[in-house]
Design a protein around this motif. Structure first.
Motif, PDB file in Angstrom:
ATOM      1  N   GLY A 109     -19.414  12.552   2.958  1.00  0.00           N
ATOM      2  CA  GLY A 109     -18.939  12.962   4.298  1.00  0.00           C
ATOM      3  C   GLY A 109     -17.749  12.470   4.106  1.00  0.00           C
ATOM      4  N   ALA A 110     -16.954  12.590   5.340  1.00  0.00           N
ATOM      5  CA  ALA A 110     -15.473  12.428   5.456  1.00  0.00           C
ATOM      6  C   ALA A 110     -15.282  11.206   6.842  1.00  0.00           C
ATOM      7  N   ILE A 111     -14.228  10.649   6.625  1.00  0.00           N
ATOM      8  CA  ILE A 111     -14.024   9.822   7.962  1.00  0.00           C
ATOM      9  C   ILE A 111     -12.437   9.740   7.868  1.00  0.00           C
ATOM     10  N   ARG A 112     -11.987   9.610   9.084  1.00  0.00           N
ATOM     11  CA  ARG A 112     -10.458   9.089   9.500  1.00  0.00           C
ATOM     12  C   ARG A 112     -10.004   7.779   9.290  1.00  0.00           C
ATOM     13  N   LEU A 113      -9.092   7.129   8.898  1.00  0.00           N
ATOM     14  CA  LEU A 113      -8.741   5.667   9.031  1.00  0.00           C
ATOM     15  C   LEU A 113      -7.497   5.748   9.772  1.00  0.00           C
ATOM     16  N   THR A 114      -7.267   4.918  10.749  1.00  0.00           N
ATOM     17  CA  THR A 114      -5.951   4.639  11.442  1.00  0.00           C
ATOM     18  C   THR A 114      -5.429   3.321  10.956  1.00  0.00           C
ATOM     19  N   LEU A 115      -4.024   3.365  10.581  1.00  0.00           N
ATOM     20  CA  LEU A 115      -3.362   2.345  10.238  1.00  0.00           C
ATOM     21  C   LEU A 115      -2.500   2.155  11.262  1.00  0.00           C
ATOM     22  N   TRP A 116      -2.373   0.725  11.586  1.00  0.00           N
ATOM     23  CA  TRP A 116      -1.356   0.244  12.773  1.00  0.00           C
ATOM     24  C   TRP A 116      -0.398  -0.507  12.315  1.00  0.00           C
ATOM     25  N   ASN A 117       0.882  -0.163  12.927  1.00  0.00           N
ATOM     26  CA  ASN A 117       2.045  -1.136  12.588  1.00  0.00           C
ATOM     27  C   ASN A 117       2.443  -1.269  11.183  1.00  0.00           C
ATOM     28  N   ASP A 118       2.355  -2.752  10.706  1.00  0.00           N
ATOM     29  CA  ASP A 118       2.731  -2.878   9.125  1.00  0.00           C
ATOM     30  C   ASP A 118       1.730  -2.280   8.204  1.00  0.00           C
ATOM     31  N   LYS A 119       0.634  -1.948   8.738  1.00  0.00           N
ATOM     32  CA  LYS A 119      -0.516  -1.659   7.730  1.00  0.00           C
ATOM     33  C   LYS A 119       0.020  -0.051   7.230  1.00  0.00           C
ATOM     34  N   VAL A 120       0.938   0.629   7.946  1.00  0.00           N
ATOM     35  CA  VAL A 120       1.203   2.176   7.577  1.00  0.00           C
ATOM     36  C   VAL A 120       1.912   1.887   6.267  1.00  0.00           C
ATOM     37  N   GLU A 121       2.729   0.935   6.065  1.00  0.00           N
ATOM     38  CA  GLU A 121       3.075   0.870   4.593  1.00  0.00           C
ATOM     39  C   GLU A 121       2.643   0.970   3.350  1.00  0.00           C
ATOM     40  N   LEU A 122       0.987   0.358   3.670  1.00  0.00           N
ATOM     41  CA  LEU A 122       0.142   0.201   2.519  1.00  0.00           C
ATOM     42  C   LEU A 122      -0.118   1.671   1.754  1.00  0.00           C
ATOM     43  N   VAL A 123       0.201   2.885   2.549  1.00  0.00           N
ATOM     44  CA  VAL A 123      -0.139   4.015   1.880  1.00  0.00           C
ATOM     45  C   VAL A 123       1.099   4.728   1.488  1.00  0.00           C
ATOM     46  N   GLU A 124       2.249   4.096   1.407  1.00  0.00           N
ATOM     47  CA  GLU A 124       3.453   4.668   0.986  1.00  0.00           C
ATOM     48  C   GLU A 124       3.600   5.398  -0.642  1.00  0.00           C
ATOM     49  N   ASP A 125       2.709   4.633  -1.345  1.00  0.00           N
ATOM     50  CA  ASP A 125       2.661   5.111  -2.723  1.00  0.00           C
ATOM     51  C   ASP A 125       1.414   5.917  -2.951  1.00  0.00           C
ATOM     52  N   LEU A 126       0.774   6.182  -1.939  1.00  0.00           N
ATOM     53  CA  LEU A 126      -0.520   7.017  -2.066  1.00  0.00           C
ATOM     54  C   LEU A 126      -0.409   8.470  -1.900  1.00  0.00           C
ATOM     55  N   GLU A 127      -1.188   9.272  -2.307  1.00  0.00           N
ATOM     56  CA  GLU A 127      -1.063  10.776  -2.016  1.00  0.00           C
ATOM     57  C   GLU A 127      -2.425  11.337  -2.147  1.00  0.00           C
TER      58      GLU A 127
END
Length: 645
Positions: A109-127
């Motif tokens: 299956g698939a699921i959405r993950l919501t990142l808040w505030n400073d956590k948004v930076e954790l996926v900057e280098d992901l694609e």
């Protein structure tokens, strides 16, 4: 996951041929979405093999399908299938916050993950396409679906080593079969149905627009929804389109919430043959067009299914060969807003359907499609067929197919109270019985729901349109359901039951008489008749009723009476049956079963108005009894006197 070691462990429990059969079955059941390795893992779990012993260090064994509301400290591995941009929002304290969503998927299956505030930076280098490990997430419910949310100790890490077969393939274009909730996808296919655009009010008072269509490719179909400006896109059946959007799970399956749409190829103009009602049996299951006059437009009604409710409106269309019912479901009802009964129309693109009646006869109806059109057409040649009124006495001789559509006229001679009942779906219905007569006979009429509440009085003339015949315990009844109509005291309609003096009656006369009860015949008050052949039954020593022809039966209990009526010109023996006896004595059938024939003593000297027929023994067989009204009697006597002058 070390699949080779896992297979060796499985083969200790089942033969290799059985394992191969199960693997093939699992892959087939998933529509080809899961890999061979994923199927092996599922089979191992079913055989109570702990697959944790075979998982590589980099991947968690916890699957997306295992995630449920209320969980915290969730650890899961998945492939990123969508990453949103960072959005800013104003917090309650006035400060600015940041939010970003990613969607991860595995083969379950698939699921959405919501990142808040400073956590948004954790996926900057992901694609999109990266496989990541997520730790210390928690599950929340948002807009009726569960999603992951980043907590204080939340971490996300890209994996360099993982088994590719555990995750869905990232594609430029997905097939319908490959869709899963919470994925952002592009899908190409052909439009097979387009629904009408609807306008609605949002909670904030603003107006919105929505239009849906059904998309099909070689692997299946999916519903697509266009909102606001996108709803203005002109779509037609057979258009080839490419949509991009977000997949969600709706009440009726998956639904793509479309972000953009491109029409790759316009579909050809739909043409369907124009046929008449006599040709419909040759087009079962096909799309046709039909011309005719609208005889009836029925009120909109709601049909309940197991998982939903839908509205439908029916019309009866007539051409020179016959009649057919056309059903308009849901949004298609709007197609009828500019037509009325009596209009001649061309109805384009209807599906021909058929079903068998309980008697095994084929019954054909039409169903309007989303792309159907109702066009007024004054060139349609439909003869003005005179309405075929069936005499009540002739109804029993009708062929079965004509018993489904009976139009007749009669005078009301008995009315029962409205009764309420519960249907299987829990809704409340209403039913009422009346008895009507004409010069040829009488019949019980069963009025359902709205028709049951019509104001009808004894002596009214009623016209029953589109009634249908049913047998109830061997007795023929005329039912008026949702396709039927009742008109009370229609203009220029009379029931020709002549008032006669008893002295003028002749054998075979159907008439109305008035007189005084001067005597009665002593006989059984209740007849116990065979429900099959209508013969009298006998009661044996064991208390069972026996029919000479049919054997032991549960008899019909019919009150009977034989009164002598005199009007000064003569007297006649009047035979009364069933409800007529109950009405004359003002006593129920159950009460009469405990009485003797001397109960008729109470009505000696009373005046009655009877309608009925003179049989070949010069007896008056009573169909109905009307209440005595002195004013009506004076008026009738004047008419009789004038006719004799």
């Amino acid at each position: 996951m070390n699949t080779d070691r896992l297979v060796k462990e499985i083969l200790k429990k089942i033969p290799k041929e059985e394992l191969e059969r199960r693997i093939e079955k699992k892959i087939k059941e998933s529509g080809g979405l899961i890999s061979r390795e994923a199927a092996i893992s599922i089979i191992a779990s079913e055989l109570n093999i702990d697959i944790n012993d075979y998982v590589d260090e980099e991947e968690f064994n916890f699957s997306i399908m295992d995630i449920s509301e209320g969980q915290s400290n969730v650890e899961v591995t998945g492939k990123i299938v969508d990453i949103s941009d960072i959005r800013e929002f104003r917090k309650r304290d006035g400060s600015l916050g940041k939010v970003r969503n990613i969607t991860i998927a595995d083969n379950t299956g698939a699921i959405r993950l919501t990142l808040w505030n400073d956590k948004v930076e954790l996926v900057e280098d992901l694609e999109v396409g990266d496989v990541v490990r997520i730790e210390n997430a928690y599950v929340r419910k948002w807009k009726d679906r569960i999603e992951l949310s980043s907590g204080i100790n939340f971490t996300i890490e890209k994996l360099e080593k993982y088994r590719e077969e555990n995750y869905p393939e990232i594609k430029e274009i997905y097939s319908v079969r490959e869709l899963m909730p919470d994925m952002r996808v592009r899908v190409k296919g052909k439009v097979i149905t387009v629904y009408e655009k609807k306008e609605f009010k949002r909670k904030d008072g603003t107006s919105g627009k929505v239009k849906a269509f059904i998309l099909r490719d070689d692997t299946g179909i999916v519903r697509c929804t266009l909102w606001d400006d996108l709803s203005e896109v002109e779509l037609n059946t057979d258009d080839v389109v490419e949509v991009k959007g977000y997949v969600r799970k709706g009440l009726r399956g998956l639904d793509i919430q479309v972000d953009s749409i491109e029409i790759l190829k316009k579909g050809e103009t739909i043409e369907s043959p124009i046929v008449d009602t006599s040709q419909l049996p040759n087009y079962i299951g096909e799309i046709i067009s039909i011309r005719g006059r609208i005889l009836r437009i029925f009120p909109t009604r709601t049909v309940k299914f197991d998982d939903r409710e839908r509205k439908v409106q029916d019309v009866i269309l007539m051409d020179k060969y016959g009649k057919v019912r056309v059903s308009f479901w849901g949004g298609n009802i709007q197609k009828l807003k500019n037509v009325k009964e009596g209009d001649t129309v061309l109805i384009k693109h209807c599906k021909v359907k058929s079903y068998l009646t309980p008697e095994g006869e084929e019954f054909i109806t039409l169903s309007a499609q989303s792309y159907s059109e109702v066009v007024k057409d004054d060139t349609v040649e439909v003869p003005d067929f005179p309405e075929k009124l069936i005499k009540i006495g002739d109804i029993k001789y009708l062929d079965e197919k004509f018993k489904r559509d009976v139009t007749t006229v009669g005078r009301v001679i008995d009315i029962q109270d409205i009764r309420e009942f519960k249907r299987e779906d829990g809704s409340t219905g209403k039913v009422r019985n009346i008895v009507i007569e004409d010069e040829t006979g009488k019949i019980r009429v069963v009025l359902w729901d709205e028709n049951a509440t019509i104001d009808i009085k004894e002596g009214d003339i009623v016209k029953i349109i589109n009634g249908y015949i049913r047998e109830n315990r061997g007795v023929m009844e005329l039912n008026v359901g949702r396709y039927g109509k009742v008109i009370v005291n229609p203009e220029n309609v009379v029931v020709d039951i002549k008032r006669k003096f008893i002295g003028d009656l002749e054998i075979g006369d159907s008439a109305e008489i008035r007189g005084t009860v001067v005597g009665y015949i002593k006989q059984d008050l209740i007849l116990y008749l065979c429900p099959h052949c209508n013969r009298r039954t006998t009661l044996n020593e064991e208390g069972r009723y026996i029919c000479d022809k049919c054997g032991e039966v549960e008899p019909r209990e019919v009150p009977v009476g034989a009164l002598i009526l005199d009007d000064g010109t003569g007297n006649i023996l009047c035979r009364l049956y069933g409800s007529v006896v109950e009405k004359v004595l003002n006593t129920s059938r159950e009460e009469l079963k405990n009485m003797e024939v001397v109960v008729f003593e109470r009505i000696l000297g009373e005046e009655y108005v009877f309608s009925g027929t003179v049989n070949n023994r010069s007896e008056f067989i009573v169909r109905g009894v009307l209440s005595f009204n002195i004013d009506k009697e004076i008026e009738l006597l004047k008419k009789i006197k004038d006719s004799m002058m």
